[in-house]
Design a protein around this motif. Structure first.
Motif, PDB file in Angstrom:
ATOM      1  N   GLY A 205       0.792  -1.223   0.000  1.00 37.06           N
ATOM      2  CA  GLY A 205       0.000   0.000   0.000  1.00 37.06           C
ATOM      3  C   GLY A 205       0.820   1.265   0.000  1.00 37.06           C
ATOM      4  N   TYR A 207       3.227   4.275  -1.233  1.00 44.97           N
ATOM      5  CA  TYR A 207       3.235   5.052  -2.475  1.00 44.97           C
ATOM      6  C   TYR A 207       4.663   5.460  -2.782  1.00 44.97           C
ATOM      7  CZ  TYR A 207       2.592   8.980  -5.675  1.00 44.97           C
ATOM      8  OH  TYR A 207       2.676   9.834  -6.741  1.00 44.97           O
ATOM      9  N   THR A 221       2.370   2.109  -6.732  1.00 46.78           N
ATOM     10  CA  THR A 221       1.714   1.625  -5.520  1.00 46.78           C
ATOM     11  C   THR A 221       2.213   0.219  -5.228  1.00 46.78           C
ATOM     12  OG1 THR A 221      -0.278   2.907  -6.021  1.00 46.78           O
ATOM     13  CG2 THR A 221      -0.488   1.133  -4.408  1.00 46.78           C
ATOM     14  N   THR A 223       2.316  -3.391  -4.173  1.00 52.87           N
ATOM     15  CA  THR A 223       1.297  -4.447  -4.047  1.00 52.87           C
ATOM     16  C   THR A 223       1.816  -5.691  -3.336  1.00 52.87           C
ATOM     17  OG1 THR A 223       1.892  -5.274  -6.245  1.00 52.87           O
ATOM     18  CG2 THR A 223       0.076  -3.683  -6.125  1.00 52.87           C
TER      19      THR A 223
END
Length: 322
Positions: A205, A207, A221, A223
């Motif tokens: 999650g 960034y 992002t 994952t």
């Protein structure tokens, strides 16, 4: 001006003018549903016709020579290149990628034009049909839906440094000086160069921003995240963030034809005590000639990735002496 010079200028000038007019015609936005510059018709058929016209309009004695048929069409192609660059109709990156095809196809056309010239088989009819082919075939090709192709660009580098130091240079890449940039292909194509990468935290999650020059930003992002082992991230690039002068519209990342989907870093311990840092990405091409565009896409992505890996290796190994 003697007659031989005049005939040579006609043989070169008319095919070049034909190519420029067709480029302008295919580039009209309101006709994009019927005619597209990013098509087999324009990229492969047009140079064949240019080559055929160049040789067909040449004197009979010259058209008989194989070397003349093969190489003289290159003059028309190169003039077409210069004119489109000068008028900012095409970008340098596009031309570098399609020039090998244009030169080869124009030579094929030159051989065809020489045959029509020397054999005199319904000369005018054949040439007229040849000249009109792009207008006839373009709309037919537009009915064929392009099938997006997904490709993988895989790269790796071996690093002599502790895992923690390597991984810290993976998650966050500090400001990259120009002298550390080793992306030779992307530099030659005029692509943006990497500046830095920022990550807000380590974990799923998170960034990450991979920032390049010319306004290009990869919005990433995370994952999948396994600390000091693996990091996978989805990638988004938004064309509206990139100034129109930064990249040719046909090669802009995140545009209609070329888009990067995701990337993965993996760190592997080798038996010899070194560590192998893997970096691979998946990207999508959306053209009717993916067989060629995909090859270029892989080459470009590998150049970007190898550049980043070399920077990470240098910084990880330099830290050992501090």
């Amino acid at each position: 001006m003697n007659s031989k010079t005049k005939r040579f200028l006609i043989a070169i000038g008319i095919p070049t003018l034909y190519a420029v007019v067709l480029r302008l015609f295919f580039g009209i936005d309101t006709w994009m549903d019927l005619f597209s510059v990013m098509s087999v018709t324009f990229l492969f058929l047009l140079p064949i016709i240019v080559g055929a016209l160049t040789v067909y309009l040449s004197p009979h004695e010259k058209a008989k020579r194989i070397a003349y048929r093969v190489f003289t069409p290159w003059i028309s192609v190169l003039l077409f290149l210069v004119i489109t660059l000068a008028l900012v109709i095409e970008g340098w990156a596009c031309w570098l990628m399609i020039l090998p095809v244009y030169l080869l196809a124009s030579s094929i056309g030159g051989i065809i034009g020489g045959y029509l010239k020397t054999q005199k088989i319904s000369d005018r009819l054949n040439i007229s049909v040849l000249v009109l082919l792009p207008i006839l075939i373009g709309p037919i090709e537009s009915l064929i839906e392009s099938v997006p192709g997904t490709y993988k660009a895989y790269t790796y580098i071996d690093i002599d440094a502790p895992t923690e130091r390597i991984w810290s240079n993976v998650t966050r890449v500090h400001e990259i000086p120009v002298e550390d940039d080793k992306g030779y292909l992307t530099r030659m194509l005029g692509f943006p160069r990497p500046v830095k990468a920022e990550l807000n935290f380590e974990g799923v999650g998170a960034y990450r921003e991979a920032i390049f020059t010319k306004g290009l930003v990869f919005h990433e992002t995370v994952t999948e995240y396994i600390d000091i082992r693996r990091m996978t991230f989805d990638i988004k690039a938004y064309p509206h963030e990139i100034p129109s002068t930064a990249l040719d519209e046909h090669v802009v990342i995140g545009g209609d034809y070329f888009n990067v989907l995701n990337g993965t870093y993996e760190l592997e311990k080798l038996p010899n005590g070194l560590h192998r840092l893997h970096l691979y990405s998946n990207f999508r091409m959306n053209t009717t000639f993916n067989f060629y565009a995909g090859w270029w896409g892989k080459w470009i992505m590998k150049d970007i990735q190898n550049n980043i890996l070399q920077i990470q290796k240098k910084r990880s190994e330099e830290n050992l002496s501090q």
